[in-house]
Design a protein around this motif. Structure first.
Motif, PDB file in Angstrom:
ATOM      1  N   GLY A   1       0.838  -1.209   0.000  1.00  0.00           N
ATOM      2  CA  GLY A   1       0.000   0.000   0.000  1.00  0.00           C
ATOM      3  C   GLY A   1       0.862   1.243   0.000  1.00  0.00           C
TER       4      GLY A   1
ATOM      5  N   SER B   1       0.341   5.475  -1.772  1.00  0.00           N
ATOM      6  CA  SER B   1      -0.349   6.695  -1.321  1.00  0.00           C
ATOM      7  C   SER B   1      -0.452   6.729   0.201  1.00  0.00           C
ATOM      8  CB  SER B   1      -1.759   6.755  -1.935  1.00  0.00           C
ATOM      9  OG  SER B   1      -2.558   5.731  -1.393  1.00  0.00           O
ATOM     10  N   GLY B   2      -0.961   7.837   0.704  1.00  0.00           N
ATOM     11  CA  GLY B   2      -1.289   7.973   2.127  1.00  0.00           C
ATOM     12  C   GLY B   2      -0.126   7.676   3.063  1.00  0.00           C
ATOM     13  N   ILE B   3      -0.441   6.986   4.143  1.00  0.00           N
ATOM     14  CA  ILE B   3       0.568   6.668   5.155  1.00  0.00           C
ATOM     15  C   ILE B   3       1.674   5.791   4.554  1.00  0.00           C
ATOM     16  CG2 ILE B   3       0.930   5.372   7.303  1.00  0.00           C
ATOM     17  CD1 ILE B   3      -1.856   6.317   8.210  1.00  0.00           C
TER      18      ILE B   3
ATOM     19  N   ASP C   1       1.661  -2.067  -4.572  1.00  0.00           N
ATOM     20  CA  ASP C   1       0.299  -1.524  -4.496  1.00  0.00           C
ATOM     21  C   ASP C   1      -0.498  -2.009  -5.702  1.00  0.00           C
ATOM     22  OD1 ASP C   1      -1.988   0.378  -4.152  1.00  0.00           O
ATOM     23  OD2 ASP C   1      -0.628   1.364  -2.751  1.00  0.00           O
TER      24      ASP C   1
ATOM     25  N   ALA D   1       1.154  -5.157  -7.069  1.00  0.00           N
ATOM     26  CA  ALA D   1       0.882  -6.356  -6.280  1.00  0.00           C
ATOM     27  C   ALA D   1      -0.476  -6.248  -5.621  1.00  0.00           C
ATOM     28  CB  ALA D   1       1.955  -6.518  -5.194  1.00  0.00           C
ATOM     29  N   ASP D   2      -1.231  -7.326  -5.702  1.00  0.00           N
ATOM     30  CA  ASP D   2      -2.470  -7.423  -4.927  1.00  0.00           C
ATOM     31  C   ASP D   2      -2.175  -8.388  -3.788  1.00  0.00           C
ATOM     32  OD1 ASP D   2      -4.883  -8.024  -3.792  1.00  0.00           O
ATOM     33  OD2 ASP D   2      -5.917  -8.442  -5.674  1.00  0.00           O
ATOM     34  N   ILE D   3      -2.108  -7.867  -2.587  1.00  0.00           N
ATOM     35  CA  ILE D   3      -1.643  -8.690  -1.457  1.00  0.00           C
ATOM     36  C   ILE D   3      -2.621  -9.798  -1.056  1.00  0.00           C
ATOM     37  CG2 ILE D   3      -0.100  -6.946  -0.472  1.00  0.00           C
ATOM     38  CD1 ILE D   3      -2.408  -6.485   1.659  1.00  0.00           C
TER      39      ILE D   3
ATOM     40  N   ASN E   1       1.358  -2.494   5.299  1.00  0.00           N
ATOM     41  CA  ASN E   1       0.595  -1.259   5.550  1.00  0.00           C
ATOM     42  C   ASN E   1      -0.736  -1.209   4.811  1.00  0.00           C
ATOM     43  OD1 ASN E   1       0.259   1.879   5.871  1.00  0.00           O
ATOM     44  ND2 ASN E   1       0.317   1.502   3.660  1.00  0.00           N
TER      45      ASN E   1
ATOM     46  N   SER F   1      -1.389  -1.849  12.255  1.00  0.00           N
ATOM     47  CA  SER F   1      -2.705  -2.133  12.817  1.00  0.00           C
ATOM     48  C   SER F   1      -3.445  -0.799  12.974  1.00  0.00           C
ATOM     49  CB  SER F   1      -2.503  -2.874  14.152  1.00  0.00           C
ATOM     50  OG  SER F   1      -3.682  -3.005  14.881  1.00  0.00           O
TER      51      SER F   1
ATOM     52  N   TYR G   1     -13.301  -3.719  10.238  1.00  0.00           N
ATOM     53  CA  TYR G   1     -11.973  -3.078  10.284  1.00  0.00           C
ATOM     54  C   TYR G   1     -11.274  -3.372  11.621  1.00  0.00           C
ATOM     55  CZ  TYR G   1      -8.573   0.782  10.048  1.00  0.00           C
ATOM     56  OH  TYR G   1      -7.425   1.534  10.036  1.00  0.00           O
TER      57      TYR G   1
ATOM     58  N   LYS H   1      -7.852  -5.429  12.424  1.00  0.00           N
ATOM     59  CA  LYS H   1      -6.692  -4.771  13.037  1.00  0.00           C
ATOM     60  C   LYS H   1      -6.307  -5.441  14.355  1.00  0.00           C
ATOM     61  CE  LYS H   1      -5.951  -1.741   9.829  1.00  0.00           C
ATOM     62  NZ  LYS H   1      -4.716  -1.816   9.027  1.00  0.00           N
TER      63      LYS H   1
ATOM     64  N   GLY I   1      -3.051   6.359  15.616  1.00  0.00           N
ATOM     65  CA  GLY I   1      -4.306   6.940  16.102  1.00  0.00           C
ATOM     66  C   GLY I   1      -4.944   7.764  15.001  1.00  0.00           C
TER      67      GLY I   1
ATOM     68  N   ILE J   1      -4.692  10.121  12.287  1.00  0.00           N
ATOM     69  CA  ILE J   1      -3.606  10.623  11.433  1.00  0.00           C
ATOM     70  C   ILE J   1      -4.234  11.433  10.297  1.00  0.00           C
ATOM     71  CG2 ILE J   1      -1.619   9.968   9.999  1.00  0.00           C
ATOM     72  CD1 ILE J   1      -1.356   9.095  12.961  1.00  0.00           C
TER      73      ILE J   1
ATOM     74  N   THR K   1      -4.929  12.275   6.947  1.00  0.00           N
ATOM     75  CA  THR K   1      -4.840  11.676   5.612  1.00  0.00           C
ATOM     76  C   THR K   1      -6.140  12.013   4.880  1.00  0.00           C
ATOM     77  OG1 THR K   1      -5.938   9.655   6.338  1.00  0.00           O
ATOM     78  CG2 THR K   1      -3.529   9.666   6.471  1.00  0.00           C
TER      79      THR K   1
HETATM   80  N1  LIG Z   1      -5.492   7.206   8.201  1.00  0.00           N
HETATM   81  C1  LIG Z   1      -5.564   6.938   9.494  1.00  0.00           C
HETATM   82  O1  LIG Z   1      -5.886   7.793  10.319  1.00  0.00           O
HETATM   83  C2  LIG Z   1      -5.213   5.544   9.987  1.00  0.00           C
HETATM   84  C3  LIG Z   1      -5.332   5.265  11.352  1.00  0.00           C
HETATM   85  C4  LIG Z   1      -4.998   3.992  11.817  1.00  0.00           C
HETATM   86  C5  LIG Z   1      -4.529   3.033  10.921  1.00  0.00           C
HETATM   87  N2  LIG Z   1      -4.422   3.320   9.606  1.00  0.00           N
HETATM   88  C6  LIG Z   1      -3.921   2.254   8.710  1.00  0.00           C
HETATM   89  O2  LIG Z   1      -2.804   2.734   7.977  1.00  0.00           O
HETATM   90  C7  LIG Z   1      -2.763   2.065   6.707  1.00  0.00           C
HETATM   91  C8  LIG Z   1      -2.708   3.098   5.581  1.00  0.00           C
HETATM   92  O3  LIG Z   1      -3.875   3.900   5.656  1.00  0.00           O
HETATM   93  P1  LIG Z   1      -4.111   5.186   4.715  1.00  0.00           P
HETATM   94  O4  LIG Z   1      -4.981   6.119   5.464  1.00  0.00           O
HETATM   95  O5  LIG Z   1      -2.809   5.666   4.192  1.00  0.00           O
HETATM   96  O6  LIG Z   1      -4.998   4.536   3.534  1.00  0.00           O
HETATM   97  P2  LIG Z   1      -4.966   4.822   1.957  1.00  0.00           P
HETATM   98  O7  LIG Z   1      -6.289   4.348   1.449  1.00  0.00           O
HETATM   99  O8  LIG Z   1      -4.548   6.220   1.653  1.00  0.00           O
HETATM  100  O9  LIG Z   1      -3.815   3.834   1.432  1.00  0.00           O
HETATM  101  C9  LIG Z   1      -3.961   2.445   1.387  1.00  0.00           C
HETATM  102  C10 LIG Z   1      -3.172   1.910   0.201  1.00  0.00           C
HETATM  103  O10 LIG Z   1      -3.350   0.475   0.172  1.00  0.00           O
HETATM  104  C11 LIG Z   1      -3.518   0.098  -1.195  1.00  0.00           C
HETATM  105  N3  LIG Z   1      -4.217  -1.186  -1.291  1.00  0.00           N
HETATM  106  C12 LIG Z   1      -5.530  -1.436  -1.056  1.00  0.00           C
HETATM  107  N4  LIG Z   1      -5.811  -2.731  -1.294  1.00  0.00           N
HETATM  108  C13 LIG Z   1      -4.645  -3.328  -1.681  1.00  0.00           C
HETATM  109  C14 LIG Z   1      -4.291  -4.654  -2.070  1.00  0.00           C
HETATM  110  N5  LIG Z   1      -5.196  -5.639  -2.127  1.00  0.00           N
HETATM  111  N6  LIG Z   1      -2.988  -4.910  -2.394  1.00  0.00           N
HETATM  112  C15 LIG Z   1      -2.069  -3.904  -2.355  1.00  0.00           C
HETATM  113  N7  LIG Z   1      -2.347  -2.625  -2.005  1.00  0.00           N
HETATM  114  C16 LIG Z   1      -3.624  -2.349  -1.676  1.00  0.00           C
HETATM  115  C17 LIG Z   1      -4.322   1.252  -1.809  1.00  0.00           C
HETATM  116  O11 LIG Z   1      -4.248   1.251  -3.215  1.00  0.00           O
HETATM  117  C18 LIG Z   1      -3.677   2.465  -1.159  1.00  0.00           C
HETATM  118  O12 LIG Z   1      -2.582   2.954  -1.902  1.00  0.00           O
HETATM  119  C19 LIG Z   1      -4.009   1.191   6.644  1.00  0.00           C
HETATM  120  O13 LIG Z   1      -3.687  -0.132   7.018  1.00  0.00           O
HETATM  121  C20 LIG Z   1      -4.926   1.828   7.667  1.00  0.00           C
HETATM  122  O14 LIG Z   1      -5.854   0.905   8.178  1.00  0.00           O
HETATM  123  C21 LIG Z   1      -4.764   4.550   9.111  1.00  0.00           C
END
Ligand SMILES: NC(=O)c1ccc[n+]([C@@H]2O[C@H](COP(=O)([O-])OP(=O)(O)OC[C@H]3O[C@@H](n4cnc5c(N)ncnc54)[C@H](O)[C@@H]3O)[C@@H](O)[C@H]2O)c1
Length: 247
Positions: free
Chosen positions: A17, A20-22, A41, A62-64, A90, A141, A155, A159, A186, A188, A190
């Motif tokens: 993943g 993007s994002g985290i 991703d 990759a599709d995990i 992630n 998580s 969810y 987690k 916690g 975050i 995004t």
């Molecule tokens: N955003 C928050 O506040 C927060 C809080 C706690 C935990 N998290 C965790 O942090 C992680 C990242 O969250 P985020 O907010 O950046 O989300 P996001 O949606 O921005 O990013 C998730 C990424 O995972 C990829 N993805 C989805 N399915 C996939 C698959 N089958 N194979 C490969 N890649 C795949 C998506 O394409 C995307 O790029 C997640 O596990 C989320 O649960 C986020």
């Protein structure tokens, strides 16, 4: 003197993943710490996501949830950056709904990506680590997995399941020099949290003793720490990065 120690010099890392994002912030932090990183991703990163870094980040599709896709991604990654020393699980998705309205598909999708996906990557990436008798895994998580959240049973179950996976695999792989830890972010900032209703966001913010939301790069810092020798005697722990929320 402003000199940073390259904590991950010579480390080859995979971040699922990571486009993007985290995940993208984790990729950037690990790269800045000296690692060669492959972002796995289902979709490619935007052109600017990894701009300005000293070393190129490899995107590998990759599709995990699909073992064949993960095996192919590992092969591609090894030919691009070499053997994988560090795996950051992630990738995650949400399908929020109250249980009474949640479809079986919504349950399965979230459990498949968030929990089974980490099992698939762990199973496929660890044989190389076992052979080399070293490696690190970090499972992302969520604090939701610790306390539960209304409307997120799928969810939060996934987690919390990641914590069980983390502790079991920490014990299973310790004798091979592989450390496995989890991070529970916690609130975050995004796109996911930006989409929250302002009153819900503010209510969550009030629960944070440090009185601000976290930044994605602060999760990246945790990954750098847990993937580096700075944490050489730490395995099976859950590191909460939440500004004190839900402690
Ligand atoms: N955003 C928050 O506040 C927060 C809080 C706690 C935990 N998290 C965790 O942090 C992680 C990242 O969250 P985020 O907010 O950046 O989300 P996001 O949606 O921005 O990013 C998730 C990424 O995972 C990829 N993805 C989805 N399915 C996939 C698959 N089958 N194979 C490969 N890649 C795949 C998506 O394409 C995307 O790029 C997640 O596990 C989320 O649960 C986020």
């Amino acid at each position: 003197m402003n000199q940073t120690v390259p904590l991950l010099d010579g480390v080859h890392a995979v971040v699922t993943g990571g486009a993007s994002g985290i995940g993208a912030a984790i990729v950037r932090k690990m790269s800045e710490a000296g690692a060669s990183v492959a972002a796995w991703d289902v979709k490619p990163p935007e052109a600017s996501t990894f701009s300005g870094l000293d070393r190129a980040v490899e995107f590998v599709e990759a599709d995990i949830t699909d073992p064949q896709s993960v095996s192919a991604a590992l092969e591609a990654t090894e030919s691009l950056i070499g053997p994988v020393h560090s795996l950051i699980n992630n990738a995650g998705v949400t399908r929020d709904r109250l249980v009474r309205d949640m479809s079986f598909d919504e349950w399965d999708t979230v459990l498949n990506v968030n929990l089974k996906g980490a099992f698939v990557t762990t199973k496929i990436v660890t044989p190389g680590m076992v052979e080399r008798k070293s490696g690190t895994i970090v499972n992302i998580s969520s604090l939701g997995g610790k306390v539960g959240t209304v409307g997120q049973a799928n969810y939060c179950a996934s987690k919390a399941g990641l914590v069980g996976l983390t502790k079991s695999t920490a014990k299973e792989f310790a004798r091979f020099g592989i450390r496995v830890n989890a991070i529970q972010p916690g609130l975050i900032d995004t796109p996911m949290t930006a989409a929250l209703r302002p009153d819900i966001y503010d209510k969550k913010l009030q629960e944070v003793p440090l009185r601000r939301a976290g930044r994605p790069d602060e999760i990246g810092d945790g990954c750098v720490f847990l993937a580096s020798n700075m944490s050489s005697y730490i395995t099976g722990v859950v590191l909460e990065i939440g500004g004190g929320r839900n402690i």
